[in-house]
Design a protein around this motif. Sequence first.
Motif, PDB file in Angstrom:
ATOM      1  N   ILE A 126      -4.389  -9.288 -94.693  1.00 54.99           N
ATOM      2  CA  ILE A 126      -4.830  -9.340 -93.132  1.00 54.99           C
ATOM      3  C   ILE A 126      -4.060 -10.424 -93.251  1.00 54.99           C
ATOM      4  O   ILE A 126      -4.774 -11.576 -93.867  1.00 54.99           O
ATOM      5  N   PRO A 127      -3.689 -10.464 -92.322  1.00 56.64           N
ATOM      6  CA  PRO A 127      -2.185 -11.238 -92.002  1.00 56.64           C
ATOM      7  C   PRO A 127      -3.866 -12.589 -91.542  1.00 56.64           C
ATOM      8  O   PRO A 127      -4.873 -12.249 -90.765  1.00 56.64           O
ATOM      9  N   SER A 128      -3.241 -14.098 -91.534  1.00 53.86           N
ATOM     10  CA  SER A 128      -4.748 -15.016 -90.539  1.00 53.86           C
ATOM     11  C   SER A 128      -4.985 -14.743 -89.421  1.00 53.86           C
ATOM     12  O   SER A 128      -3.129 -14.671 -88.683  1.00 53.86           O
ATOM     13  N   VAL A 129      -5.086 -15.125 -88.743  1.00 53.63           N
ATOM     14  CA  VAL A 129      -5.912 -15.370 -87.778  1.00 53.63           C
ATOM     15  C   VAL A 129      -5.570 -16.875 -86.730  1.00 53.63           C
ATOM     16  O   VAL A 129      -6.769 -17.181 -87.469  1.00 53.63           O
ATOM     17  N   GLU A 164     -15.481 -13.073 -96.220  1.00 55.65           N
ATOM     18  CA  GLU A 164     -15.941 -11.613 -96.219  1.00 55.65           C
ATOM     19  C   GLU A 164     -15.823 -11.174 -94.589  1.00 55.65           C
ATOM     20  O   GLU A 164     -16.287 -10.189 -94.205  1.00 55.65           O
ATOM     21  N   PHE A 165     -17.209 -12.350 -93.671  1.00 55.10           N
ATOM     22  CA  PHE A 165     -16.530 -11.809 -92.307  1.00 55.10           C
ATOM     23  C   PHE A 165     -15.489 -11.344 -91.764  1.00 55.10           C
ATOM     24  O   PHE A 165     -15.699  -9.596 -90.971  1.00 55.10           O
ATOM     25  N   VAL A 166     -14.746 -11.593 -92.087  1.00 53.52           N
ATOM     26  CA  VAL A 166     -13.213 -11.397 -91.244  1.00 53.52           C
ATOM     27  C   VAL A 166     -13.526  -9.889 -92.045  1.00 53.52           C
ATOM     28  O   VAL A 166     -12.929  -8.733 -91.196  1.00 53.52           O
ATOM     29  N   SER A 214     -15.823  -7.604 -90.289  1.00 56.16           N
ATOM     30  CA  SER A 214     -15.506  -6.986 -89.105  1.00 56.16           C
ATOM     31  C   SER A 214     -14.010  -6.394 -88.884  1.00 56.16           C
ATOM     32  O   SER A 214     -14.441  -5.382 -87.304  1.00 56.16           O
ATOM     33  N   VAL A 215     -13.527  -5.842 -89.615  1.00 54.42           N
ATOM     34  CA  VAL A 215     -12.143  -5.460 -89.238  1.00 54.42           C
ATOM     35  C   VAL A 215     -12.548  -4.668 -89.751  1.00 54.42           C
ATOM     36  O   VAL A 215     -12.154  -2.826 -89.407  1.00 54.42           O
ATOM     37  N   ARG A 216     -13.568  -3.611 -90.777  1.00 51.84           N
ATOM     38  CA  ARG A 216     -13.734  -2.514 -91.383  1.00 51.84           C
ATOM     39  C   ARG A 216     -14.557  -2.323 -89.884  1.00 51.84           C
ATOM     40  O   ARG A 216     -14.626  -0.497 -90.078  1.00 51.84           O
ATOM     41  N   GLN A 244     -13.633   1.185 -88.149  1.00 53.56           N
ATOM     42  CA  GLN A 244     -14.687   2.461 -88.123  1.00 53.56           C
ATOM     43  C   GLN A 244     -14.713   2.898 -86.294  1.00 53.56           C
ATOM     44  O   GLN A 244     -15.208   4.072 -86.645  1.00 53.56           O
ATOM     45  N   ARG A 245     -15.155   2.501 -85.480  1.00 58.49           N
ATOM     46  CA  ARG A 245     -15.543   2.113 -84.217  1.00 58.49           C
ATOM     47  C   ARG A 245     -14.713   2.888 -83.766  1.00 58.49           C
ATOM     48  O   ARG A 245     -15.015   3.734 -83.284  1.00 58.49           O
ATOM     49  N   ARG A 246     -13.477   2.347 -83.962  1.00 55.13           N
ATOM     50  CA  ARG A 246     -12.106   2.989 -83.654  1.00 55.13           C
ATOM     51  C   ARG A 246     -11.274   4.548 -84.123  1.00 55.13           C
ATOM     52  O   ARG A 246     -11.156   5.006 -83.041  1.00 55.13           O
ATOM     53  N   ARG A 247     -11.889   4.635 -85.140  1.00 49.41           N
ATOM     54  CA  ARG A 247     -11.780   6.015 -86.061  1.00 49.41           C
ATOM     55  C   ARG A 247     -12.888   6.746 -85.659  1.00 49.41           C
ATOM     56  O   ARG A 247     -12.706   7.837 -84.685  1.00 49.41           O
TER      57      ARG A 247
END
Length: 93
Positions: free
Chosen positions: A6-9, A31-33, A36-38, A42-45
């Motif tokens: 995943i691209p760095s932010v 792991e935190f990132v 958070s992305v997962r 899931q929330r958006r799905r």
Amino acid sequence: MKTATIPSVRVDPEFRAEVESLLGDGETLSEFVEASVRATVQRRRVQAEFIARGLRSRDEAQRTGDYVEADVVIDQLQRKLDAARTRIAKTKP
């Protein structure tokens, strides 16, 4: 299956420090990132599925004519709320 990145932010140093302060024992920033992305995916799905169900329900109600106007539902809920408040007020010393 190959993994991908995943691209760095880029963030302010203060925000990174805040995030790092919230990491669990042994948890890495990566792991935190990922978690958070997962969670966001899931929330958006779930949100998209909820909206799709609502739109299908709306379309079905319009097709069949079997629905209750929002104003009627709100009035019924308001009456229930008023009744509950009255019951509570009567039980208070």
